[in-house]
Scaffold this active site. Structure first.
Site, PDB file in Angstrom:
ATOM      1  CB  CYS A  90     -65.487 -87.227  50.340  1.00  0.00           C
ATOM      2  SG  CYS A  90     -66.405 -86.944  51.868  1.00  0.00           S
ATOM      3  N   PRO A  91     -63.132 -86.954  52.799  1.00  0.00           N
ATOM      4  CG  PRO A  91     -62.728 -86.463  55.069  1.00  0.00           C
ATOM      5  CD  PRO A  91     -62.671 -87.583  54.047  1.00  0.00           C
TER       6      PRO A  91
END
Lengths: 140, 78
Positions: free
Chosen positions: B16-17
């Site tokens: 993430c991201p």
């Protein structure tokens, strides 16, 4: 009528790597989700908008001993740099960066010292104007 | 019958991201009606991609989990 875009408003007060990642990950994820990101840089946060500042950001004194390890790990994870995240937000057309005017005077920072991604030199009113209409407002 | 993807995106090993960002970039390059297959193994990816697709108003055709790997089929509808 088209649907109103959701809006994220962040005050970036800190200039340390950990908190900047927090702000930039949220900001860049917001733009990827189609939201506007408004980042208002003040105090120590403002200092990283000076050219070369983002690259120099490190951990705060309490966690300084972990800085080398953290930076190595981020590289190993092929994690985007702070500047990568900033460029992504900018490329989305949904990012607006504000630099705090009194902080610039306190630290003797001139407009030409700032990275070109800065949109506006602004004061509290500009941020409150954005924040009063934002869906999410945070101080990092 | 499962839709056949027009494009595939490998997000294995990314955190993430990244899967969300790369999925968004891929969707931007696609034509309406095309289907994208995304594969990821970040534990956050399932909830994140579901949320991204919902926010963008695209269509999540399927989510398949196999061990720690999750595959999504996303149709670009707008």
């Amino acid at each position: 009528m088209s649907e109103k875009r959701r809006k994220l408003a962040l005050i970036v007060h800190s200039g340390t790597l950990d908190r900047l990642y927090c702000a930039f990950i949220l900001g860049s994820t917001a733009t990827a989700m189609g939201m506007e990101s408004h980042l208002y840089f003040t105090f120590w946060g403002l200092n990283v908008l000076v050219r070369g500042g983002l690259e120099k950001a490190g951990l705060p004194a309490t966690y300084k001993h972990m800085e080398g390890q953290m930076k190595r790990k981020l590289k190993e994870m092929k994690y985007p740099t702070l500047y990568d995240l900033l460029k992504r937000m900018k490329a989305s057309g949904l990012l607006k960066i504000y630099a705090c005017s009194p902080t610039m005077e306190i630290f003797g920072v001139k407009k030409e010292d700032l990275i070109p991604e800065v949109d506006e030199i602004a004061g509290a009113t500009a941020f409150l104007d954005v924040a009063s209409d934002a869906d999410i407002t945070l101080l990092v | 019958m499962k839709a056949k993807p027009d494009r595939t995106l490998d997000c294995l090993g990314l955190y993430c991201p990244e899967p969300v960002y790369r999925t968004r970039m891929e969707l931007d390059m696609m034509e309406i009606g095309e289907v994208l297959e995304v594969t990821a193994d970040d534990p956050a990816a399932e909830a994140d991609i579901r949320s991204l697709v919902k926010h963008l108003g695209q269509e999540l055709l399927s989510v398949d989990r196999e061990g720690n790997r999750v595959s999504f089929l996303i149709k670009k509808v707008k």
